[in-house]
Scaffold this motif. Structure first.
Motif, short mmCIF file in Angstrom:
data_model
loop_
_atom_site.label_atom_id
_atom_site.label_comp_id
_atom_site.label_asym_id
_atom_site.label_seq_id
_atom_site.Cartn_x
_atom_site.Cartn_y
_atom_site.Cartn_z
N VAL A 317 0.87 -1.17 0.00
CA VAL A 317 0.00 0.00 0.00
C VAL A 317 0.91 1.22 0.00
N ALA A 318 0.74 2.08 -1.00
CA ALA A 318 1.52 3.30 -1.11
C ALA A 318 0.63 4.49 -0.75
N TYR A 319 1.12 5.33 0.16
CA TYR A 319 0.32 6.46 0.63
C TYR A 319 1.16 7.73 0.57
N THR A 320 0.61 8.76 -0.05
CA THR A 320 1.26 10.06 -0.13
C THR A 320 0.81 10.90 1.06
N PHE A 325 6.17 13.52 -0.31
CA PHE A 325 6.56 12.67 0.81
C PHE A 325 5.59 11.50 0.91
N SER A 326 6.11 10.27 0.75
CA SER A 326 5.26 9.09 0.71
C SER A 326 5.81 7.99 1.60
N VAL A 327 4.94 7.06 1.94
CA VAL A 327 5.33 5.88 2.71
C VAL A 327 4.72 4.65 2.02
N ILE A 328 5.51 3.59 1.93
CA ILE A 328 5.06 2.33 1.33
C ILE A 328 5.27 1.22 2.33
N THR A 329 4.24 0.44 2.57
CA THR A 329 4.35 -0.76 3.41
C THR A 329 4.08 -1.97 2.54
N ARG A 361 9.00 1.79 3.58
CA ARG A 361 9.85 2.76 2.92
C ARG A 361 9.26 4.16 3.10
N PHE A 362 10.12 5.10 3.54
CA PHE A 362 9.77 6.52 3.59
C PHE A 362 10.61 7.22 2.53
N GLN A 363 9.95 8.06 1.71
CA GLN A 363 10.69 8.70 0.63
C GLN A 363 10.22 10.12 0.42
#
Length: 366
Positions: A317-320, A325-329, A361-363
């Motif tokens: 699941v990718a969330y902006t 700035f996004s986080v993916i689990t 992942r934090f990007q």
């Protein structure tokens, strides 16, 4: 009267001298005006003219932090933290990365002249690694330099998951000379002469084959439309004299839902795996899709399998959080050999195991 005239004349002379000095002060040379950066919107947002030139430049990149848990060596996706470093029992892995990117563009009589570079600074296990991942020049359809293989990029990556190469589908990094022809109406074709990389393939004695003077060759065709597209590539590995090919179908069901399926086939007469046919056995298949819940949240899935009975499942699941700035689990399941993608150094298949992994992942992109 003469005295009055003399005084008036003296005053007039003083005024004239003062005026002359004031005029001289105004005519002193002023500093050169500053040359401000000029926006260049020809190639998209973020470009500006390099002062004094007709070249447009864009600078960007990202800062990333990855943390994963699971059997290391089982998950070896592009850019993931789970790299094989000889410690396959370690359950946690963390990495910080800073990637600096540059793009340039300039119009010439022979077409658009472009460059692209990407330098990656990775901090992993207490050490810093610097990698010039991309560095190419492009004039019209001609591209020269360090890139990822056309065998992988022309058809596209196998899904929007992080660990997309649990069942691998290409060797990626290479020096190349390629030409892409755009025929219009969604049709395009490519031919690429490539060097390969350190994954040149292994024979059953375990020794690495030295590169030959003949480059690897990749060719591909593609047709894209609003509904999706069809693409195919074929590659010849000159080191091992082996062939490989892939065919892919993409379907945009609607604005929120898209699907893909890709199949690969390759020969293994001289080496079980090589730079292009990196999967086990002769054939492999990858499939999956993306569903966008809204502008900020999407779900991505990929399933993969090959003739060597290696299996991979990845879902995230990718969330902006905010723009840029996004986080993916992500959760991953692999059924493969954890050390060498199904083969030990003697070329004999090892016993495969099931492995589960988790990833966050934090990007920050800029």
């Amino acid at each position: 009267m003469n005295i009055k005239s003399l005084l008036l004349g003296s005053a007039a002379a003083l005024v004239a001298v003062s005026g002359a000095r004031a005029a001289d002060a105004v005519t002193v040379a002023e500093p050169e005006p500053a040359e401000y950066v000029k926006i260049c919107d020809v190639y998209g947002a973020g470009y500006f003219y390099i002062p004094g030139t007709e070249t447009c430049l864009r600078i960007g990149g990202y800062v990333r932090y990855d943390a994963s848990a699971g059997q290391e060596g089982s998950f070896t996706g592009r850019g993931t933290t789970d790299v094989m470093d000889g410690d396959s029992q370690r359950s946690w892995s963390k990495r910080a990365r800073f990637a600096l990117k540059t793009w340039t563009g300039q119009e010439t009589e022979l077409g658009t002249l472009k460059t692209y570079t990407e330098t990656r600074f990775d901090f992993l296990n207490g050490a810093t690694d610097i990698n010039a991942h991309f560095a190419w020049i492009q004039l019209g359809g001609l591209r020269i330099g360090a890139d990822e293989s056309a065998f992988d990029t022309f058809t596209g990556y196998a899904g929007a998951v992080i660990n997309d190469t649990i069942v691998p589908y290409g060797g990626f990094d290479t020096n190349l000379i390629s030409y892409t022809f755009d025929a219009g109406n969604g049709f395009s074709a490519i031919v690429s002469f490539e060097e390969g990389n350190s994954y040149a393939g292994y024979n059953f004695a375990g020794s690495e084959l030295i590169d030959s003077y003949m480059p690897h060759v990749v060719g591909g065709v593609k047709w894209t439309q609003g509904w999706g597209g069809i693409s195919g590539v074929v590659a010849y590995n000159s080191n091992w004299e082996e062939w490989a090919g892939k065919v892919r179908l993409d379907v945009n069901v609607n604005d929120a839902f898209s699907l893909f399926v890709m199949g690969g086939y390759g020969t293994d007469d001289n080496a079980p795996r090589n730079f292009y046919k990196v999967w086990g056995g002769n054939w492999a298949v990858w499939g999956g899709g993306t569903y966008k819940f809204n502008e900020k949240t999407s779900f991505n899935l990929q399933v993969s399998y090959d003739e060597a009975k290696e299996f991979g499942l990845a879902a995230n699941v990718a969330y902006t959080i905010v723009p840029g700035f996004s986080v993916i689990t992500e959760l991953d399941w692999a059924h493969n050999d954890h050390d060498n993608n199904g083969y030990n150094w003697t070329g004999i298949p090892d016993g495969k195991k099931n492995a589960l992994g988790g990833f966050v992942r934090f990007q920050r992109d800029f």
